[in-house]
Design an enzyme around this catalytic site. Structure first.
Site, short mmCIF file in Angstrom:
data_model
loop_
_atom_site.label_atom_id
_atom_site.label_comp_id
_atom_site.label_asym_id
_atom_site.label_seq_id
_atom_site.Cartn_x
_atom_site.Cartn_y
_atom_site.Cartn_z
N ASP A 32 0.97 -1.12 0.02
CA ASP A 32 -0.03 0.18 0.01
C ASP A 32 0.84 1.16 0.03
OD1 ASP A 32 -2.05 -1.74 0.19
OD2 ASP A 32 -2.72 -1.26 2.28
N ASP A 36 0.79 4.33 -2.70
CA ASP A 36 0.58 5.72 -2.20
C ASP A 36 1.93 6.61 -2.77
OD1 ASP A 36 -1.88 5.14 -1.00
OD2 ASP A 36 -0.89 4.91 1.18
N SER A 81 -35.42 -6.58 -8.56
CA SER A 81 -34.97 -7.22 -7.32
C SER A 81 -35.01 -8.40 -7.76
CB SER A 81 -35.53 -6.67 -6.20
OG SER A 81 -36.57 -7.39 -5.88
N GLU A 125 -23.35 -16.79 -8.02
CA GLU A 125 -22.54 -15.49 -7.44
C GLU A 125 -22.99 -15.27 -6.04
OE1 GLU A 125 -23.99 -12.44 -9.75
OE2 GLU A 125 -23.24 -13.46 -11.58
N LYS A 127 -24.13 -13.82 -2.80
CA LYS A 127 -24.90 -12.48 -2.81
C LYS A 127 -24.33 -11.74 -1.63
CE LYS A 127 -29.75 -11.28 -2.26
NZ LYS A 127 -29.81 -10.18 -1.87
N ASP A 129 -24.15 -8.43 0.86
CA ASP A 129 -25.01 -7.58 1.30
C ASP A 129 -24.63 -6.24 1.45
OD1 ASP A 129 -27.70 -7.32 2.64
OD2 ASP A 129 -27.02 -7.95 4.63
N ARG A 148 -29.96 2.31 -7.00
CA ARG A 148 -31.18 1.54 -7.50
C ARG A 148 -32.40 2.33 -7.48
NH1 ARG A 148 -34.59 -2.39 -5.21
NH2 ARG A 148 -35.72 -3.43 -6.87
N GLU A 186 -22.77 -4.41 -7.14
CA GLU A 186 -22.61 -4.16 -5.71
C GLU A 186 -21.82 -3.39 -4.98
OE1 GLU A 186 -25.65 -5.53 -5.17
OE2 GLU A 186 -26.01 -5.66 -2.73
N TYR A 236 -18.05 -4.85 -6.63
CA TYR A 236 -18.02 -6.07 -7.68
C TYR A 236 -19.16 -5.91 -8.56
CZ TYR A 236 -15.02 -9.08 -5.08
OH TYR A 236 -13.60 -9.60 -4.58
N LYS A 302 -28.20 -17.73 -11.52
CA LYS A 302 -28.77 -17.07 -12.51
C LYS A 302 -28.85 -18.15 -13.71
CE LYS A 302 -27.16 -12.59 -11.24
NZ LYS A 302 -26.21 -11.31 -11.29
N LYS A 326 -31.01 -17.90 0.10
CA LYS A 326 -30.40 -16.83 1.17
C LYS A 326 -29.92 -18.13 2.31
CE LYS A 326 -32.57 -12.89 1.73
NZ LYS A 326 -31.91 -11.41 2.15
N CYS A 420 -39.97 1.84 37.85
CA CYS A 420 -39.14 2.25 36.73
C CYS A 420 -37.80 2.11 37.27
CB CYS A 420 -39.37 3.65 36.53
SG CYS A 420 -38.02 4.38 35.39
N CYS A 423 -36.10 5.85 37.72
CA CYS A 423 -36.67 6.74 38.79
C CYS A 423 -37.45 6.24 39.81
CB CYS A 423 -37.41 7.81 38.05
SG CYS A 423 -38.88 7.30 37.29
N CYS A 438 -43.15 3.70 32.02
CA CYS A 438 -42.83 4.66 33.21
C CYS A 438 -43.50 6.09 32.83
CB CYS A 438 -41.26 5.04 33.55
SG CYS A 438 -40.99 6.34 34.48
N CYS A 443 -38.72 11.48 34.49
CA CYS A 443 -37.80 10.50 34.61
C CYS A 443 -36.66 10.65 33.98
CB CYS A 443 -38.40 9.33 34.17
SG CYS A 443 -37.26 7.78 33.99
S1 IVH Z 1 -28.38 -9.51 -9.73
C1 IVH Z 1 -32.27 -8.68 -11.84
N1 IVH Z 1 -26.56 -10.64 -8.31
O1 IVH Z 1 -29.49 -8.30 -3.95
C2 IVH Z 1 -31.17 -9.21 -10.92
N2 IVH Z 1 -27.95 -8.88 -7.15
O2 IVH Z 1 -31.96 -9.13 -3.60
C3 IVH Z 1 -30.56 -7.99 -10.07
N3 IVH Z 1 -27.20 -8.49 -5.02
O3 IVH Z 1 -30.66 -5.33 -5.55
C4 IVH Z 1 -29.63 -8.19 -9.09
N4 IVH Z 1 -25.45 -9.71 -5.16
O4 IVH Z 1 -28.35 -5.36 -4.47
C5 IVH Z 1 -27.61 -9.66 -8.30
N5 IVH Z 1 -24.51 -11.27 -7.43
C6 IVH Z 1 -25.48 -10.46 -7.20
C7 IVH Z 1 -25.91 -9.73 -6.17
C8 IVH Z 1 -27.06 -8.98 -5.98
C9 IVH Z 1 -26.01 -8.95 -4.25
C10 IVH Z 1 -28.19 -7.65 -4.48
C11 IVH Z 1 -28.53 -6.42 -5.27
C12 IVH Z 1 -30.04 -6.64 -5.59
C13 IVH Z 1 -30.43 -7.39 -4.40
C14 IVH Z 1 -31.53 -8.17 -4.61
#
Ligand code: IVH
Length: 685
Positions: A32, A36, A81, A125, A127, A129, A148, A186, A236, A302, A326, A420, A423, A438, A443
Site C-alpha cells: 500500500d 501511495d 430485485s 454468485e 450475494k 449484502d 437503484r 454491488e 463487484y 442465474k 439465502k 421504573c 426513577c 414509566c 424520569c
Molecule cells: S442480480 C435482476 N447479483 O441483491 C437481478 N444481485 O435481492 C438483479 N445482490 O438489488 C440483481 N449480490 O443489491 C444480483 N450477485 C448478485 C448480487 C445481487 C447482491 C443484491 C442487489 C440486489 C439485491 C436483490
C-alpha cells in the site's frame, strides 16, 4: 515538457494496473505504501503541470466541493430485485419452473432434479449484502453512477462512486468493447472497514451503523465525496444494463468481458450445468463465506444464456431467470445471565437480554432484544436458561428460544419491573398496548433518551451529540434539560474536562449546537418527542400555525381541525404544550435563541392513494429501508404507525413479516406486498 507528460502517463498506467491487480485480480504486486508513493508523485507532477490533468487521472477521484443534493436519474433498464428462498425444495421448484418455461423435458434422473444437467447453464454468485448501483461508461469513460432507488429512478452518485478505487474511472480498451456499457453491481464495505468506522464514530459521539449495508448506504448518501473516499467502499460487478452494441450471448461471457475491461467480478463466481452442482456450491459456500471478510447472505443463481433469460421474462417485481438462495441467519447458543429494562424516550420499558458473550456472525454479542413482556411469555424464557440467539445480518440480535433439555435446575422467572429502574415510579400497563411504561415525565432515563432523539439527524441534527455523548454530559451534570444543550457553548472549559474530549471535538460540538438553533419549528416539534408527533405531523403543525406562540394559543379543537391531524394527536399536542414541563421546555428553547417559527409555504394539495391512510410496515422490503419508505409515505399524506389496530387502513408486508401480519388478517385489514406498493408509488411520481 515531453518527458514530464510521458512520466505522468506512465505513472497513471502503473497506478491503474496496480488498482486492477488489487481489486480485479486479487493479487497485489506492491505494498500500500509503494502504491501511495506512486500516487503522491503523480499528484506532485500534476500540481506543477495542471494543464496535464485529465478527469480520468487517479488523482481526480475526490472531487472538489460537497454537493447540495443528488439529482434523480431514470434507469434505461429498470433495476429489478430478485426473489429469495431459504429452502432447498423451493430452489428445486424454481428450477422446475425454469425448465417448464424453456419447454425443456425434465429427463428423469435417479436423484430427481438434483442430479442432472438439462441444458440450462447456471451462473452462481455470492450475494453480497451491499447496495446495488448502476455504472455507465461511454467510450470507456465513467460518466454516471446511480443508486437503484425505486428500481426506475435512482440518485446520481457519480462524484461519490468516483472515489471508490475498485470502480475504474476508465475501462481498459479491449477489442469489441461496446461504445456504451452499463454495468450493475454491488457497492459494499468489508467487515474490517465497518468495525474501524464504527469505532471512530463511537469515539466521536456518533451513532454507530447497524450493519455494513447500512454503513454503505449511508456513505453513498454523503454529500461530501471526501467523506466517501475516507470510508474505503468496494465494488463487484454482477450484471449488465444497457449495452450498445450488445454482442454478448451469455451472462458469463459478459462478466468475463467486464473483467477484461478492469471491472472487478467476484472471484467466487461459478458456471455450472446442473442443479446438483449448484446445490453443492451453495452448501460449500455457506461455511466458506465466513472467511471472505465481507458479509455474504446467500448465493444468487442465474440462468446463463440471455436467450433463455428473455424467454423466461420477468414478473413486475423480479426476473424469473434468477433466484437468491439465502442462508439462514447465523445462530449461537449462550446463557441468559439477566434481563435489564431499558427506558425509551416515551417511557416504554424494553427488556434486554444480558448474555454470556458469544461470537456470532463476525461479532461478539453480549446483549439481545426480548421485545416485550408478551414475547417473553410466549417464548417461556427464564433467567439462567441456555438460549439460542440469532443475527439476521440485522441490527440487534434476537433471542429465538431457550434450549429445553439444557434448562438448569435453578432458573428465575423474568419479572416485569413494578417500578421504573431509573426513577422508581410505579410502572403501568396502558390499555391497548403490549408495552410497560414509566409515566413520570421527569424520569431521568426518559429525559436522556429524549435529548438523544432531539439531537438526532432527522430532528435538530446536532452532530456529535449522540447516545454516548448525552450520557457522558448527563453523568458529568452538564445536561438535565433541553435548555442545557444550548448552555453548553458557554461551558467550553467544563467540556474540555471530559474524558476523550479534545479542543477540536469540543469546538465541533459547540458549532453543531449553535447551527441547530436555526432549523425551524417543524424540526423542533419533531424533536420534542410529543406522542403521535413524527416528522410529518410536526411539519403540518409548523406549516399551519407558523409559530410556537400561535400553536400554544390554539385550543385542542382548533388543532384537531387541521387537515390530517386527528383528535388523539391534537390532545397529545395540546397536553404537552400546556403541561408545566412542556411550557418549561419551550421557555428554555426560546431563551436559548432557538428559532420557533416556520416560514409558510404555499402548498400544493397532495393527491395520492396514500393520503389520509394509516399504514403499518412489517418485514423487510427489497427496495426501501424503513425510514426512507416512511418518509416517502408520509410525504404522500399517509400516517405510518408501529402497530396494527382497527384504525389501520393498510399493512405493507415485506420479507419475513412479524406478528403484525397475523393481526392484520385477524382484523381483516388490507395487505399489500412490495410489488403492489411499487405499483402504487409509481403512480404518484
Ligand atoms: S442480480 C435482476 N447479483 O441483491 C437481478 N444481485 O435481492 C438483479 N445482490 O438489488 C440483481 N449480490 O443489491 C444480483 N450477485 C448478485 C448480487 C445481487 C447482491 C443484491 C442487489 C440486489 C439485491 C436483490
Amino acid at each position: 515538457m515531453e518527458s514530464v507528460a510521458k512520466r505522468i502517463e506512465r505513472l497513471r498506467n502503473e497506478i491503474h494496473r496496480h488498482n486492477w491487480l488489487y481489486y480485479v485480480e486479487n493479487r497485489p504486486e506492491i505494498s500500500d505504501q509503494a502504491f501511495d508513493r506512486l500516487l503522491k508523485e503523480l499528484e506532485r507532477l500534476e500540481a506543477q503541470h495542471p494543464e496535464l490533468i485529465t478527469p480520468d487521472s487517479p488523482t481526480q477521484r475526490v472531487g472538489g466541493q460537497p454537493l447540495a443534493g443528488f439529482r434523480a436519474v431514470e434507469h434505461t433498464w429498470p433495476m429489478l430485485s430478485i426473489d429469495n428462498t431459504y429452502d432447498r425444495n423451493e430452489l428445486a421448484a424454481w428450477y422446475q419452473r425454469v425448465l417448464r418455461g424453456l419447454k425443456i423435458q425434465p429427463s428423469a434422473g435417479e436423484g430427481g432434479l438434483f442430479d442432472r444437467g438439462d441444458g440450462v447453464d447456471l451462473v452462481l454468485e455470492p450475494k453480497i449484502d451491499g447496495v446495488a448501483v448502476s455504472l455507465r461508461y461511454e467510450d470507456g469513460q465513467l460518466v454516471l453512477a446511480a443508486t437503484r432507488g425505486d428500481g426506475r429512478r435512482g440518485d446520481d452518485i457519480t462524484t461519490n462512486a468516483r472515489t471508490i478505487r475498485a470502480i475504474p474511472l476508465r475501462l481498459m480498451p479491449d477489442d469489441g468493447m461496446p461504445r456504451l456499457v452499463e454495468v450493475r453491481g454491488e457497492v459494499y464495505m468489508t467487515q474490517e472497514e465497518f468495525q474501524r468506522l464504527n469505532h471512530q464514530r463511537i469515539d466521536q459521539g456518533l451513532e454507530p451503523f447497524a450493519n455494513p449495508r447500512n454503513a454503505t448506504a449511508g456513505t453513498l448518501k454523503q454529500l461530501d465525496p471526501r467523506v466517501v473516499a475516507s470510508r474505503h467502499l468496494r465494488f463487484y460487478a454482477h450484471g449488465r444494463g444497457h449495452l450498445d452494441p450488445d454482442p454478448y450471448r451469455r451472462h458469463s461471457e459478459f462478466l468475463a468481458a467486464a473483467k477484461r475491461w478492469g471491472l472487478p467480478v467476484n472471484p467466487h463466481t461459478r458456471q455450472v450445468s446442473s442443479l446438483d452442482e449448484a446445490w453443492k456450491y451453495i452448501e460449500e459456500f455457506e461455511r466458506y463465506r465466513a472467511e471472505l471478510g465481507y458479509l455474504v447472505d446467500g448465493v444468487v443463481v442465474k440462468v446463463d444464456r440471455y436467450d433463455q433469460q428473455e424467454q423466461l421474462g420477468a414478473t413486475s417485481k423480479a426476473p424469473r431467470w434468477c433466484i437468491a438462495y439465502k442462508y439462514a441467519a447465523e445462530q449461537a447458543t449462550t446463557r441468559l445471565r439477566d434481563v435489564t429494562w431499558q427506558v425509551g424516550k416515551g417511557g416504554t420499558l424494553t427488556p434486554v437480554a444480558e448474555l454470556e458473550p458469544v461470537f456470532v456472525a463476525g461479532t461478539t454479542v453480549k446483549r439481545a432484544s426480548l421485545h416485550n413482556v408478551d414475547e417473553i411469555r410466549r417464548k417461556g424464557v427464564r433467567i439462567g436458561d441456555v438460549v439460542v440467539i440469532e443475527k439476521a445480518g440485522e441490527i440487534i440480535p434476537q433471542v429465538v428460544r431457550y434450549v429445553e433439555d439444557q434448562r438448569p435446575r435453578h432458573t428465575k422467572a423474568i419479572e416485569p419491573p413494578a417500578r421504573c429502574p431509573s426513577c422508581g415510579t410505579p410502572t403501568v400497563h396502558l390499555e391497548d398496548e403490549v408495552a410497560l411504561r414509566c409515566v413520570n415525565p421527569d424520569c431521568p432515563a426518559q429525559l436522556r433518551e429524549r435529548l438523544i432523539w432531539f439531537a438526532g439527524r432527522d430532528q435538530m441534527d446536532i452532530e456529535g451529540l449522540g447516545d454516548k455523548m448525552v450520557h457522558q454530559l448527563a453523568d458529568a451534570g452538564l445536561l438535565h434539560s433541553f435548555g442545557d444543550i444550548y448552555a453548553l457553548p458557554q461551558k467550553r472549559d467544563r467540556l474540555l474536562e471530559l474524558e476523550r474530549m479534545g479542543a477540536k471535538k469540543a469546538d465541533n460540538l459547540i458549532r453543531a449546537i449553535e447551527e441547530s438553533k436555526s432549523r425551524g419549528l417543524a424540526r423542533v416539534l419533531a424533536g420534542l418527542g410529543i406522542r403521535h408527533v413524527g416528522t410529518r405531523t410536526a411539519a403540518i403543525l409548523a406549516q399551519h400555525f407558523g409559530s410556537i406562540d400561535a400553536l400554544v394559543e390554539a385550543g385542542q379543537e382548533q388543532i384537531a381541525q387541521v387537515d390530517e391531524i386527528g383528535p388523539v394527536t391534537a390532545e397529545s399536542v395540546y397536553k404537552f404544550l400546556h403541561h408545566e414541563s412542556g411550557r418549561q421546555v419551550i421557555r428554555e428553547l426560546r431563551e436559548a435563541g432557538v428559532k420557533l417559527t416556520e416560514p409558510r409555504q404555499a402548498k400544493a394539495p397532495v393527491k395520492s392513494p396514500f393520503a389520509g391512510k394509516t399504514i403499518v410496515l412489517t418485514g423487510s422490503l427489497e427496495s426501501f429501508d424503513r425510514k426512507t419508505l416512511t418518509d416517502r409515505l408520509e410525504s404522500l399524506g399517509a400516517k405510518v404507525t408501529g402497530s396494527v389496530s382497527k384504525n389501520t387502513d393498510l399493512v405493507i408486508v415485506g420479507e419475513s413479516p412479524g406478528s403484525k401480519l397475523d393481526k392484520a388478517h385477524e382484523l381483516g385489514i388490507e395487505t399489500w406486498d412490495e410489488a403492489q406498493l411499487l405499483e402504487a408509488l409509481k403512480k404518484t411520481s
